[in-house]
Design an enzyme around this catalytic site. Structure first.
Site, mmCIF file in Angstrom:
data_model
loop_
_atom_site.group_PDB
_atom_site.id
_atom_site.type_symbol
_atom_site.label_atom_id
_atom_site.label_comp_id
_atom_site.label_asym_id
_atom_site.label_seq_id
_atom_site.Cartn_x
_atom_site.Cartn_y
_atom_site.Cartn_z
ATOM 1 C CG ASP A 179 -1.796 1.238 1.291
ATOM 2 O OD1 ASP A 179 -2.492 1.488 0.298
ATOM 3 O OD2 ASP A 179 -1.772 1.949 2.320
ATOM 4 C CD GLU A 273 -3.576 1.217 -3.310
ATOM 5 O OE1 GLU A 273 -4.758 1.575 -3.133
ATOM 6 O OE2 GLU A 273 -2.616 1.727 -2.713
ATOM 7 C CG ASP A 357 -1.768 3.304 5.965
ATOM 8 O OD1 ASP A 357 -2.649 3.693 5.192
ATOM 9 O OD2 ASP A 357 -1.108 4.071 6.686
#
Length: 383
Positions: A179, A273, A357
């Site tokens: 992340d 991501e 997170d």
């Protein structure tokens, strides 16, 4: 199995005065031929509505000084311009822009039967011979091309594109989700975090001081009706500002290279991501912090290193709600239930305590493994 790749090595050059003059001529000629060919293409298209197939050789009769530089450098300009011009009409990408002398000066030449070569402390280039150089690492493989450049601080570099062989890294049977963040640069699904070094913020005070002095030097030069190019004090201060930017860039690249290689070395599958960085930097409050983090560069490094060393990088859809989904039971919160300032939350369904997170990185890993499985099943079905 070993894999054949193209790898670029950036080498610092230390040219003498004669070689510096040759580089200046080469930068000027490539800039001129790009602008002249582009201008003629625009005029021809406006008149005939077709693309002009012009070449550097057509201009050498009128401008004989073009013969003083490497012909392959001019040929590469032709190829690059043709590709950029065609991409505009076919793909709708940005229209080619005119180049400015002294801004990102560079030229590219090709290796033809040893015209580009290296020794222990020199680099050989066409029409100029051997130039003193400092190699950061040993270069192995066949040199395909060389790009000579001059930075804002006055340093010369050559980027050697080498065809070489890399061995795949040993399998670790480890999988990790990542992340990306601002407070912590990355948060991993195993609970570990890597702090954001914030190189720009660290040197922001020094950069502001040097830029303030530069502005004063500019004002003095204009007050005395001197061109900035003729103001020695302004040019000296301009180099000082460039050196601060250079330090920020070098520190950031070193950090990103080491971190990306460490992740590739220790994990077989990495899920991350696929962020819309271009859209995110439009946020005025966060644009500087996002740019300083260089998420796009980090993702690019992970991508090509995974391909080189036989690892798997899976990109998760940017709209996947990794932060708002409970990694324990899959319960999904709304945006109103989990605003950005909330860094931890308890799941109302399974009562699991979630760090925002870490929870996101676990969900990214799970989604990445699901996508990787779908790709494997699809490939097997096609086979």
């Amino acid at each position: 199995m070993p894999k054949q790749i193209l790898k670029a090595h950036k080498v610092r050059l230390y040219p003498n005065e004669e070689q510096q003059v040759f580089f200046a001529k080469s930068f000027g000629c490539t800039c001129f031929i790009w602008n002249r060919m582009l201008s003629d293409k625009i005029d021809h298209y406006n008149e005939h509505k077709t693309e002009l197939k012009n070449t550097p050789a057509q201009y050498k009769k009128e401008f004989e000084w073009l013969k003083e530089v490497d012909s392959l450098a001019l040929a590469n300009v032709q190829q690059n311009l043709r590709a950029a011009y065609s991409a505009f009409f076919k793909n709708g990408t940005g229209f080619p822009k005119f180049k400015k002398k002294g801004h990102r000066d560079s030229y590219t030449t090709n290796n033809q039967k040893g015209t580009v070569a290296i020794t222990d402390d020199t680099v050989k280039l066409p029409k100029i011979g051997h130039i003193k150089a400092k190699f950061p690492a040993k270069i192995k493989g066949l040199i395909k091309s060389a790009t000579v450049s001059k930075g804002p601080t006055g340093k010369y570099f050559v980027s050697l594109l080498v065809e070489t062989i890399v061995e795949p890294l040993l399998k670790t049977h480890s999988r990790i989700g990542i992340d990306l963040g601002l407070t912590d640069f990355i948060v991993l699904s195993d609970g570990s975090k890597v702090a954001n070094p914030k190189f720009l913020s660290r040197l922001q005070h020094k950069l502001a001081r040097e830029q303030k002095i530069l502005a004063k030097r500019r004002a003095v030069a204009k007050a005395n009706q001197r061109k900035l190019s003729e103001s020695r004090n302004y040019q000296k201060q301009k180099v000082k500002v460039a050196k601060v930017y250079e330090r920020i860039t070098n520190c950031r690249k070193d950090f990103l290279h080491k971190l990306s290689f460490n992740l590739i070395k220790n994990h077989d599958v990495i899920a991350i991501e696929d962020l819309n960085v271009k859209g995110m930097v439009k946020n005025r409050k966060l644009s500087k912090a996002i740019s300083d983090s260089s998420w796009s560069t980090f993702t690019t490094m992970l991508n090509y290193k995974a391909e080189w060393y036989g690892k798997t990088l899976v990109k998760i859809d940017r709209w996947y709600p990794s932060s708002k989904t409970c990694s324990g039971c899959g319960h999904l919160l709304t945006k109103a239930e989990l605003p950005l300032q909330v860094r931890s939350w308890n799941c109302p369904s399974c009562l699991q305590s979630n760090d925002r997170d870490i929870n996101a990185s676990i969900n990214i890993l799970n989604e990445g493994l699901r996508l990787a499985t779908l790709k494997t099943v699809g490939a097997t079905g096609l086979a």
